[in-house]
Design an enzyme around this catalytic site. Structure first.
Site, PDB file in Angstrom:
ATOM      1  N   TYR A 212     -65.901  16.380 -16.659  1.00  0.00           N
ATOM      2  CA  TYR A 212     -66.541  16.085 -15.465  1.00  0.00           C
ATOM      3  C   TYR A 212     -67.000  14.581 -15.428  1.00  0.00           C
ATOM      4  O   TYR A 212     -67.026  13.883 -14.598  1.00  0.00           O
ATOM      5  CB  TYR A 212     -67.609  17.119 -15.250  1.00  0.00           C
ATOM      6  CG  TYR A 212     -68.740  16.721 -14.111  1.00  0.00           C
ATOM      7  CD1 TYR A 212     -68.382  17.126 -12.913  1.00  0.00           C
ATOM      8  CD2 TYR A 212     -69.896  15.950 -14.358  1.00  0.00           C
ATOM      9  CE1 TYR A 212     -69.294  16.988 -11.884  1.00  0.00           C
ATOM     10  CE2 TYR A 212     -70.734  15.814 -13.070  1.00  0.00           C
ATOM     11  CZ  TYR A 212     -70.282  16.303 -11.959  1.00  0.00           C
ATOM     12  OH  TYR A 212     -71.305  15.947 -10.930  1.00  0.00           O
TER      13      TYR A 212
ATOM     14  N   LYS B 165     -65.748  11.693 -12.887  1.00  0.00           N
ATOM     15  CA  LYS B 165     -66.824  10.901 -11.860  1.00  0.00           C
ATOM     16  C   LYS B 165     -67.016   9.327 -12.555  1.00  0.00           C
ATOM     17  O   LYS B 165     -67.218   8.695 -11.709  1.00  0.00           O
ATOM     18  CB  LYS B 165     -68.281  11.541 -12.068  1.00  0.00           C
ATOM     19  CG  LYS B 165     -68.367  12.951 -11.721  1.00  0.00           C
ATOM     20  CD  LYS B 165     -68.197  13.022  -9.942  1.00  0.00           C
ATOM     21  CE  LYS B 165     -68.258  14.257  -9.425  1.00  0.00           C
ATOM     22  NZ  LYS B 165     -67.891  14.225  -7.975  1.00  0.00           N
TER      23      LYS B 165
END
Length: 232
Positions: free
Chosen positions: A144, A148
């Site tokens: 994740y 990002k």
């Protein structure tokens, strides 16, 4: 005179649905792009699950958007598609969760950027969703955080000369958004430190309508404390 267009990528999700509703209230024609339709939008592009590759999804979406716009430009493209995935390198589904994060955050941001290069007005606004924790290491959610961080790089690159996008580009980096799903998952949390969805969308609207209020290329960290939200 026809109403101006706004594209919301991820407009069937929690934050995206609020964006669709607000821009509709402000008299924009809203195009939603997501895996499912949002009946509140003027136009909804539901991306078939059978389209697995980035290239296939991009071509499908680009063709649909071109038909809807019919050579009109869009004032804003707001990409808030995504989802959280946890896991470190030793996690059983480490590779799978990382792959999902890339598809949810990086691929959607790339498609939104491609749409901006083709359809965004010269003073328009492209908003991509990063994450404040990904400004540094994220050992408990590596895939994740990596995805990002890639979105952050994309924002910075697109705002530079020669990127192919003429409008303004900003990143929104939240910590925890105040959604029903998050409240169900963390019922004992301090909700006064969570960011209301409407606050985020209202800020995006301010950036769109008052260009001097935002700096192109900036990654805006969103922090909420005692129910007071700051964009810095």
């Amino acid at each position: 005179m026809a109403s101006p267009f706004v594209i919301v990528y991820g407009g069937s999700g929690a934050l995206g649905s609020v964006a669709v509703r607000l821009f509709k209230q402000r008299m924009y024609q809203v195009i939603n792009i997501d895996l499912s339709s949002n009946d509140s939008a003027d136009h909804s592009i539901a991306v078939p699950s059978s389209l697995q590759t980035l290239s296939e999804q991009s071509t499908y979406i680009a063709d649909k958007v071109s038909v809807i716009l019919n050579d009109n430009k869009v004032d804003a493209i707001v990409c808030v598609a995504g989802g959280w995935q946890g896991g470190n390198a030793a996690s059983k589904d480490f590779i799978g969760s990382a792959d999902k994060s890339i598809k949810q955050s990086v691929n959607t941001s790339l498609i939104a950027s491609s749409l901006a290069a083709r359809h965004l007005s010269s003073n328009g606004l492209l908003v991509l969703a990063g994450a404040a924790p990904a400004l540094k290491g994220t050992p408990g959610m590596i895939g994740y955080g990596m995805a990002k961080a890639a979105v952050h790089h994309l924002v910075t690159s697109l705002a530079m000369p020669g990127s192919g996008v003429d409008g303004r580009v900003v990143g929104i980096l939240s910590v925890t958004l105040d959604t029903e799903e998050n409240r169900s998952a963390m019922p004992a949390a301090d909700f006064s430190s969570w960011t209301p969805l409407t606050t985020v969308v209202e800020k995006i609207y301010t950036w769109l309508t008052s260009p001097a209020e935002c700096e192109s290329g900036k990654l805006y960290s969103i922090t909420t404390e005692n129910s007071v939200t700051k964009f810095e």
